[in-house]
Design a protein around this motif. Structure first.
Motif, PDB file in Angstrom:
ATOM      1  N   ASN A  98       0.822  -1.210   0.000  1.00 38.04           N
ATOM      2  CA  ASN A  98       0.000   0.000   0.000  1.00 38.04           C
ATOM      3  C   ASN A  98       0.858   1.263   0.000  1.00 38.04           C
ATOM      4  OD1 ASN A  98       1.023  -0.171   2.577  1.00 38.04           O
ATOM      5  ND2 ASN A  98      -0.846   0.488   3.596  1.00 38.04           N
ATOM      6  N   VAL A  99       2.113   1.133  -0.411  1.00 43.71           N
ATOM      7  CA  VAL A  99       3.042   2.264  -0.418  1.00 43.71           C
ATOM      8  C   VAL A  99       3.348   2.674  -1.846  1.00 43.71           C
ATOM      9  CG1 VAL A  99       5.394   2.982   0.143  1.00 43.71           C
ATOM     10  CG2 VAL A  99       4.078   1.649   1.796  1.00 43.71           C
ATOM     11  N   ARG A 100       3.362   3.986  -2.086  1.00 43.95           N
ATOM     12  CA  ARG A 100       3.776   4.530  -3.374  1.00 43.95           C
ATOM     13  C   ARG A 100       5.108   5.238  -3.213  1.00 43.95           C
ATOM     14  NH1 ARG A 100       3.143   9.762  -5.276  1.00 43.95           N
ATOM     15  NH2 ARG A 100       1.448  10.240  -3.872  1.00 43.95           N
ATOM     16  N   CYS A 101       6.038   4.957  -4.120  1.00 40.56           N
ATOM     17  CA  CYS A 101       7.334   5.622  -4.126  1.00 40.56           C
ATOM     18  C   CYS A 101       7.713   5.986  -5.554  1.00 40.56           C
ATOM     19  CB  CYS A 101       8.411   4.729  -3.496  1.00 40.56           C
ATOM     20  SG  CYS A 101       8.357   4.686  -1.675  1.00 40.56           S
ATOM     21  N   SER A 102       8.907   6.512  -5.723  1.00 37.84           N
ATOM     22  CA  SER A 102       9.360   6.984  -7.031  1.00 37.84           C
ATOM     23  C   SER A 102      10.640   6.259  -7.446  1.00 37.84           C
ATOM     24  CB  SER A 102       9.634   8.494  -6.989  1.00 37.84           C
ATOM     25  OG  SER A 102       8.473   9.204  -6.614  1.00 37.84           O
ATOM     26  N   ILE A 103      10.769   6.034  -8.735  1.00 39.21           N
ATOM     27  CA  ILE A 103      11.972   5.418  -9.281  1.00 39.21           C
ATOM     28  C   ILE A 103      13.121   6.419  -9.226  1.00 39.21           C
ATOM     29  CG2 ILE A 103      12.988   4.528 -11.418  1.00 39.21           C
ATOM     30  CD1 ILE A 103      10.207   3.416 -12.103  1.00 39.21           C
ATOM     31  N   GLY A 104      14.326   5.902  -8.974  1.00 41.68           N
ATOM     32  CA  GLY A 104      15.497   6.767  -8.900  1.00 41.68           C
ATOM     33  C   GLY A 104      16.238   6.818 -10.213  1.00 41.68           C
ATOM     34  N   PHE A 105      17.188   5.906 -10.424  1.00 43.59           N
ATOM     35  CA  PHE A 105      17.999   5.889 -11.638  1.00 43.59           C
ATOM     36  C   PHE A 105      18.067   4.492 -12.227  1.00 43.59           C
ATOM     37  CE2 PHE A 105      19.570   9.586  -9.356  1.00 43.59           C
ATOM     38  CZ  PHE A 105      19.625  10.541 -10.363  1.00 43.59           C
ATOM     39  N   SER A 106      18.159   4.426 -13.551  1.00 40.74           N
ATOM     40  CA  SER A 106      18.355   3.160 -14.233  1.00 40.74           C
ATOM     41  C   SER A 106      19.730   2.594 -13.920  1.00 40.74           C
ATOM     42  CB  SER A 106      18.263   3.345 -15.756  1.00 40.74           C
ATOM     43  OG  SER A 106      16.964   3.659 -16.150  1.00 40.74           O
ATOM     44  N   VAL A 107      19.765   1.291 -13.675  1.00 41.93           N
ATOM     45  CA  VAL A 107      21.015   0.546 -13.601  1.00 41.93           C
ATOM     46  C   VAL A 107      20.851  -0.660 -14.512  1.00 41.93           C
ATOM     47  CG1 VAL A 107      21.566   1.292 -11.256  1.00 41.93           C
ATOM     48  CG2 VAL A 107      20.207  -0.779 -11.597  1.00 41.93           C
ATOM     49  N   GLN A 108      21.927  -1.306 -14.832  1.00 45.68           N
ATOM     50  CA  GLN A 108      21.817  -2.484 -15.681  1.00 45.68           C
ATOM     51  C   GLN A 108      21.008  -3.556 -14.950  1.00 45.68           C
ATOM     52  OE1 GLN A 108      25.568  -3.825 -17.241  1.00 45.68           O
ATOM     53  NE2 GLN A 108      26.088  -1.818 -18.087  1.00 45.68           N
ATOM     54  N   GLY A 109      19.850  -3.871 -15.522  1.00 46.86           N
ATOM     55  CA  GLY A 109      18.982  -4.892 -14.942  1.00 46.86           C
ATOM     56  C   GLY A 109      17.886  -4.373 -14.046  1.00 46.86           C
ATOM     57  N   GLY A 110      17.804  -3.039 -13.842  1.00 46.40           N
ATOM     58  CA  GLY A 110      16.746  -2.551 -12.967  1.00 46.40           C
ATOM     59  C   GLY A 110      16.870  -1.079 -12.644  1.00 46.40           C
ATOM     60  N   PHE A 111      16.434  -0.711 -11.433  1.00 49.40           N
ATOM     61  CA  PHE A 111      16.547   0.682 -10.997  1.00 49.40           C
ATOM     62  C   PHE A 111      16.811   0.732  -9.505  1.00 49.40           C
ATOM     63  CE2 PHE A 111      11.920  -0.170 -10.727  1.00 49.40           C
ATOM     64  CZ  PHE A 111      11.626   0.262  -9.436  1.00 49.40           C
ATOM     65  N   VAL A 112      17.364   1.862  -9.046  1.00 53.96           N
ATOM     66  CA  VAL A 112      17.617   2.081  -7.626  1.00 53.96           C
ATOM     67  C   VAL A 112      16.553   3.010  -7.071  1.00 53.96           C
ATOM     68  CG1 VAL A 112      20.085   1.632  -7.751  1.00 53.96           C
ATOM     69  CG2 VAL A 112      19.243   3.956  -8.136  1.00 53.96           C
ATOM     70  N   THR A 113      16.317   2.886  -5.773  1.00 52.76           N
ATOM     71  CA  THR A 113      15.276   3.662  -5.117  1.00 52.76           C
ATOM     72  C   THR A 113      15.564   3.680  -3.616  1.00 52.76           C
ATOM     73  OG1 THR A 113      12.867   3.940  -4.909  1.00 52.76           O
ATOM     74  CG2 THR A 113      13.725   1.669  -4.881  1.00 52.76           C
ATOM     75  N   ALA A 114      14.593   4.051  -2.804  1.00 52.59           N
ATOM     76  CA  ALA A 114      14.777   4.150  -1.358  1.00 52.59           C
ATOM     77  C   ALA A 114      14.498   2.815  -0.671  1.00 52.59           C
ATOM     78  CB  ALA A 114      13.862   5.230  -0.783  1.00 52.59           C
ATOM     79  N   GLY A 115      15.294   2.506   0.352  1.00 54.34           N
ATOM     80  CA  GLY A 115      15.127   1.247   1.071  1.00 54.34           C
ATOM     81  C   GLY A 115      13.861   1.172   1.888  1.00 54.34           C
ATOM     82  N   HIS A 116      13.367   2.320   2.379  1.00 53.47           N
ATOM     83  CA  HIS A 116      12.170   2.255   3.222  1.00 53.47           C
ATOM     84  C   HIS A 116      10.900   1.986   2.411  1.00 53.47           C
ATOM     85  CE1 HIS A 116      12.000   6.672   2.181  1.00 53.47           C
ATOM     86  NE2 HIS A 116      10.706   6.412   2.140  1.00 53.47           N
ATOM     87  N   CYS A 117      11.040   1.951   1.067  1.00 45.87           N
ATOM     88  CA  CYS A 117       9.869   1.693   0.224  1.00 45.87           C
ATOM     89  C   CYS A 117       9.520   0.220   0.128  1.00 45.87           C
ATOM     90  CB  CYS A 117      10.116   2.256  -1.182  1.00 45.87           C
ATOM     91  SG  CYS A 117      10.174   4.063  -1.238  1.00 45.87           S
ATOM     92  N   GLY A 118      10.448  -0.674   0.466  1.00 44.70           N
ATOM     93  CA  GLY A 118      10.145  -2.095   0.397  1.00 44.70           C
ATOM     94  C   GLY A 118      11.327  -2.940   0.807  1.00 44.70           C
ATOM     95  N   GLY A 119      11.047  -4.158   1.285  1.00 45.90           N
ATOM     96  CA  GLY A 119      12.089  -5.068   1.722  1.00 45.90           C
ATOM     97  C   GLY A 119      12.474  -6.051   0.635  1.00 45.90           C
ATOM     98  N   ALA A 120      13.635  -6.692   0.810  1.00 45.29           N
ATOM     99  CA  ALA A 120      14.136  -7.651  -0.169  1.00 45.29           C
ATOM    100  C   ALA A 120      13.097  -8.729  -0.450  1.00 45.29           C
ATOM    101  CB  ALA A 120      15.431  -8.282   0.341  1.00 45.29           C
ATOM    102  N   GLY A 121      12.874  -8.990  -1.738  1.00 45.25           N
ATOM    103  CA  GLY A 121      11.916 -10.000  -2.161  1.00 45.25           C
ATOM    104  C   GLY A 121      10.523  -9.470  -2.417  1.00 45.25           C
TER     105      GLY A 121
END
Length: 384
Positions: free
Chosen positions: A210-233
């Motif tokens: 139920n959380v909305r966040c924003s994409i940061g920057f493209s990296v090879q294979g994905g994107f980086v963002t903030a850690g508090h937006c979601g946990g691993a997996g």
């Protein structure tokens, strides 16, 4: 973003829904495909427009400032090398377009000055101040303490305490222990830092539960963002609620960064969105801008705003715990902007973490530096 749609139509949708740095596309002609890389402008017309709006500059002044800041970034790298262990920090002053480098050894001053920097002699090196801050990082900070950072201009560690809580016994005890760690200055603030995630609303860039966040920057294979937006997996859905990928790594608190893999017909490109009010900005690298340099932020709630780098290596004490090695700016942000991109000219700087205030009355916002995120996860920034 999905391959089944025309690229231009995709960009239009993303501008409405709010994906940040990785989701848009800039046509080759607009990107300067026929222009040698060394002759490309430091920023798009949109960045210049935003700087004119937020700094009160003319177009000529905005171009001159970006050019000066680019030179200062290059000079800072040379000056840091020349200073060696005597390096004690640096900052850029827009008014006189000057880079100042603090040096803790008089014998190094001439060598640093030869790089083009202005020299200020100080008593403590950056390494000594960082060590003092690290000792403070090890303390258990009460909620009445907002943040602390090494202030290169004063050659001290600065601790910000909430003005309404400065008489609390736990705050006093923390400051007493902090003073034992090294040279300290205490400042008061009326604001409490918070993260900038938001609850779900329709048509936004990506969702984790139920959380909305924003994409940061493209990296090879994905994107980086903030850690508090979601946990691993944790699964991530895009602006159209289709599956994008999963959090492959996430850290919060202590750090506030994460990365998400991209698949299922989604792809990433080296672009920070301008939200229709300014043109999109290509990302060409991640050279770190000095304190005092201009910086702009793109996020899914408040869109595009610019300001100045205020401090680096700051520890921010959120209610969830302290986050270290953040950069402080006076760029505004609002809930939902978390994870979004900070960029200086065409150089990626970091991902939005949290702050105080809003984009009506103003405020301050912190970001996690991009190069730290790339190094932590072994990622490669996607560049134009």
């Amino acid at each position: 973003m999905r391959r089944t749609r025309p690229i231009r139509a995709v960009l239009t949708a993303l501008l409405v829904t709010g994906a940040c740095a990785t989701a848009g596309f800039l046509p080759a002609q607009a990107a300067g495909a026929d222009t040698p890389r060394t002759e490309r402008a430091a920023a798009s017309d949109g960045v210049l427009t935003a700087m004119q709006r937020d700094f009160g500059l003319t177009a000529t002044q905005a171009k001159a400032r970006l050019a000066s800041e680019k030179q200062a970034t290059a000079t800072e790298k040379k000056a840091r090398k020349a200073a060696g262990s005597a390096y004690a920090g640096s900052w850029y002053t827009p008014k006189n377009q000057e880079l100042t480098v603090a040096v803790a050894d008089r014998d190094k001053a001439a060598e640093v000055r030869a790089t083009g920097a202005t020299v200020r002699l100080v008593g403590r090196s950056a390494a000594q101040l960082d060590a003092a801050k690290k000792r403070i990082d090890a303390l258990d900070a009460p909620s009445g303490v907002s943040s602390w950072n090494v202030d290169w201009k004063s050659n001290r560690v600065v601790v910000e305490v909430q003005s309404a809580r400065q008489a609390d016994n736990d705050v006093k005890a923390f400051l007493a222990d902090a003073r034992k760690a090294g040279p300290l200055t205490v400042r008061t603030t009326a604001h409490t830092p918070t993260t900038l995630a938001a609850g779900t609303v329709g048509g936004d860039p990506y969702y984790t539960g139920n959380v909305r966040c924003s994409i940061g920057f493209s990296v090879q294979g994905g994107f980086v963002t903030a850690g508090h937006c979601g946990g691993a997996g944790q699964a991530v859905n895009g602006w159209d609620n289709t599956y994008v990928g999963n959090f492959q790594g996430s850290s919060f608190p202590d750090n506030d960064y994460a990365w998400v893999n991209v698949g299922s017909g989604w792809w990433t490109v080296p672009v920070v969105l301008g939200w229709g009010t300014v043109s999109d900005q290509l990302v060409r690298g991640s050279a770190e801008a000095p304190v005092g340099a201009s910086i702009c932020r793109s996020g899914s709630t408040s869109h595009w705003h610019c300001g100045t780098v205020l401090a680096k290596n700051e520890t921010v004490n959120y209610s969830q715990g302290a986050v270290h090695q953040m950069t402080k700016t006076n760029v505004c942000a609002e809930p939902g902007d978390s994870g979004g991109s900070f960029i200086s000219g065409d150089q990626a700087q970091g991902t939005t973490s949290g702050g105080w205030g809003n984009c009506t009355s103003g405020g301050e916002t912190w970001f996690q530096p991009i190069n730290e995120i790339l190094s932590r996860y072994g990622l490669t920034l996607t560049t134009a």
